[in-house]
Design an enzyme around this catalytic site. Structure first.
Site, PDB file in Angstrom:
ATOM      1  N   ASP A  16       0.932  -1.114  -0.013  1.00 41.08           N
ATOM      2  CA  ASP A  16       0.025   0.106   0.110  1.00 41.08           C
ATOM      3  C   ASP A  16       0.959   1.163   0.174  1.00 41.08           C
ATOM      4  O   ASP A  16       1.480   1.420   1.088  1.00 41.08           O
ATOM      5  CB  ASP A  16      -0.301   0.301   1.079  1.00 41.08           C
ATOM      6  CG  ASP A  16      -1.728   0.974   1.103  1.00 41.08           C
ATOM      7  OD1 ASP A  16      -1.932   1.773   0.064  1.00 41.08           O
ATOM      8  OD2 ASP A  16      -2.257   1.697   2.737  1.00 41.08           O
ATOM      9  N   GLU A  76      -1.109  -1.571  -5.140  1.00 32.37           N
ATOM     10  CA  GLU A  76      -2.269  -0.725  -5.448  1.00 32.37           C
ATOM     11  C   GLU A  76      -2.213  -0.092  -5.671  1.00 32.37           C
ATOM     12  O   GLU A  76      -1.621   1.476  -5.754  1.00 32.37           O
ATOM     13  CB  GLU A  76      -3.387   0.265  -3.991  1.00 32.37           C
ATOM     14  CG  GLU A  76      -4.412   0.460  -3.909  1.00 32.37           C
ATOM     15  CD  GLU A  76      -5.387   0.449  -2.455  1.00 32.37           C
ATOM     16  OE1 GLU A  76      -5.894  -0.108  -1.845  1.00 32.37           O
ATOM     17  OE2 GLU A  76      -4.813   1.812  -1.490  1.00 32.37           O
ATOM     18  N   ASP A 148      -2.239   1.233   6.714  1.00 32.54           N
ATOM     19  CA  ASP A 148      -1.263   1.200   6.030  1.00 32.54           C
ATOM     20  C   ASP A 148      -1.295  -0.275   6.276  1.00 32.54           C
ATOM     21  O   ASP A 148      -1.199  -0.775   4.440  1.00 32.54           O
ATOM     22  CB  ASP A 148      -0.333   1.160   6.330  1.00 32.54           C
ATOM     23  CG  ASP A 148      -0.380   3.235   6.571  1.00 32.54           C
ATOM     24  OD1 ASP A 148      -0.799   3.698   5.368  1.00 32.54           O
ATOM     25  OD2 ASP A 148      -0.275   3.481   7.453  1.00 32.54           O
TER      26      ASP A 148
END
Length: 178
Positions: A16, A76, A148
């Site tokens: 992420d 992502e 996160d």
């Protein structure tokens, strides 16, 4: 006589990306079984120069890959928001998040935030607390300390669910010379 098919576990690194904190999560996938391996985040000093911050992210992700030896990675995708400067900075961190596993020879898949949320929670506009709760259900041994890290585990789980089509797309692109 029945033949049993043996499937080796695949280790997946979910990332992420973020400039302040880049979350990472590692899972093992064997058939449809998911197993938590580790998670955390790589922080950069917001008082450091952009170059130094990107090096921190690079070095932290390289350590994660060296320590856990994933076979595949998933990152992502960035969504564009109204603050162009923040979007650009996130894009630079994301570039490092794509580069590090690629340099290590891993295939790197990319997933839209809404697909990650839909895969984990069943809705494309889920809140971070809902993602964390579902990660706790899907990976009971996981205890991500930050959103996160939980998001990175969600990205890894999303890849576990969609990896066959992602790997096939990458092979097609490679065969087409793209």
């Amino acid at each position: 006589m029945r033949l049993a098919t043996m499937r080796a576990a695949i280790r997946i690194l979910g990332i992420d990306p973020g400039l302040r904190r880049t979350g990472w999560g590692v899972i093992d996938v064997e058939g449809n079984r998911l197993a938590f391996v580790a998670c955390g985040s790589v922080a950069s000093d917001d008082r450091a120069s952009m170059g130094e911050r990107l090096v921190s992210i690079h070095d932290g992700l390289a350590r994660v890959i060296g320590s856990f030896g994933p076979a595949e990675a998933a990152v992502e995708q960035t969504f564009v928001n109204k603050d162009a400067s923040a979007t650009l900075k996130l894009g630079q961190a994301r570039g490092v998040a794509l580069l590090v596993p690629a340099l290590a020879g891993l295939s790197v898949a990319e997933y839209a935030p809404n697909l990650v949320k839909k895969t984990i929670v069943g809705a494309g506009h889920a809140e971070k607390d809902q993602i964390r709760m579902m990660i706790g259900i899907l990976l009971p041994k996981a205890d991500p300390g930050t959103h996160d890290a939980a998001d990175a585990l969600a990205i890894a789980v999303c890849h576990a669910h969609h990896r066959t089509s992602a790997v096939a797309r990458a092979a097609l692109l490679k065969a087409a010379g793209g």
